[in-house]
Design an enzyme around this catalytic site. Structure first.
Site, PDB file in Angstrom:
ATOM      1  CE1 TYR A  60      -3.299  -2.759   0.263  1.00  0.00           C
ATOM      2  CE2 TYR A  60      -3.509  -2.362   2.603  1.00  0.00           C
ATOM      3  CZ  TYR A  60      -3.875  -3.055   1.478  1.00  0.00           C
ATOM      4  OH  TYR A  60      -4.831  -4.042   1.562  1.00  0.00           O
ATOM      5  N   GLY A 214     -20.163  -4.873  -6.029  1.00  0.00           N
ATOM      6  CA  GLY A 214     -20.959  -5.765  -6.849  1.00  0.00           C
ATOM      7  C   GLY A 214     -22.450  -5.550  -6.788  1.00  0.00           C
TER       8      GLY A 214
END
Length: 287
Positions: A60, A214
């Site tokens: 990250y 989603g």
């Protein structure tokens, strides 16, 4: 009486709402934070509020979130569990590049330890790359053997696995004990229902990511309607649903905002009754 606010992660009990450090890096999880001091403040506020489980990775940034965690929190509180993941590195163009050989994994672990200022990681998740949308059926044994070797050396205390199928979890368990599984799962993305229940029976934590990933527009509208009725945000309701779904689910919501951190932690007091749960479960059946 069972403490429903915590769950075992390895041999440590962590609060079920943790903190995911990914959003502390710059746009696209690349480069420095927009506001360095604000990033430090969020980390300190999370721990001050009782968070004792922080999910991070040296890819990250790269290296950004781990350095921030060390600057903000070292020397670390005794009850703080830092969890990292291995399996990728970042290109100069911010691309995500698989890094899954034994040498890659060892270098990745050494980077995490150096930037966090630790001699050993409490938990390391082996992050498989999948196909961009979910796990594939690739073999997991080479990577898990590499992590198990570093565990034997004392560099890793506990091992987890991410972006995997139930069969891959079982294959990994033939090599070393698994203390957590980190996959995509939410109200509408329910493919891991059976796996979650199986892990709960074994006392293994399940850490979902993308709690709103989603959703179709219609599903999002239905969630918003439930959230409005409960005087909460859709994200809060989605996370509260996860907490009630199974006691072994641990949340790692991430934010770079103190206000959003407070909203995430407030999920612990958001009560979903049976009617609300039924309505939320029905959202997953809306095409």
């Amino acid at each position: 009486m069972t403490d429903i606010t915590t769950y075992p992660l390895g041999d440590r009990a962590v609060r079920r709402i943790g903190y995911g450090a990914m959003q502390l890096a710059g746009p696209g999880v690349f480069g420095p934070p927009r506001d360095h001091d604000a990033a430090l403040a969020v980390l300190r506020a999370a721990v001050a509020a009782g968070v004792n489980h922080i999910d991070t990775s040296d890819f990250y940034g790269p290296h950004v979130t781990n350095r921030l965690i060390r600057e903000a929190l070292a020397p670390y509180p005794d009850d703080l569990v830092l969890v990292t993941k291995l399996g990728a590195r970042r290109g100069d163009d911010a691309s995500w590049i698989p890094a899954q050989s034994a040498d890659d994994l060892r270098r990745g672990l050494e980077d995490n330890l150096r930037h966090l200022g630790l001699d050993a990681m409490e938990v390391v998740n082996m992050r498989f790359m999948g196909d961009g949308h979910g796990p594939t059926d690739e073999p997991v044994e080479p990577q898990m053997r590499a992590l198990a070797e570093m565990q034997r050396e004392g560099l890793i205390r506990h091992i987890g696995i991410s972006t995997v199928t139930a069969a891959q979890v079982a294959a990994a368990q033939q090599i070393c004990p698994i203390v957590c599984v980190q996959n995509q799962y939410n109200i509408v993305h329910r493919g891991d229902d059976t796996l979650i229940d199986s892990l709960a029976e074994q006392g293994i934590a399940y850490v979902p990511y993308f709690p709103l990933g989603g959703f179709s527009p219609l599903q999002s509208d239905r969630l918003q309607a439930v959230a409005t009725r409960l005087a909460a945000s859709p994200m809060q309701v989605a996370q509260a649903w996860l907490l009630r779904r199974s006691p072994n689910i641990l949340l790692i919501p991430g934010t770079s905002s103190l206000a959003h951190l407070e909203q995430n932690l407030a999920v612990a007091s958001l009560v979903l009754d049976d009617n609300a749960m039924a309505e939320l479960n029905a959202i997953g059946r809306v095409a």
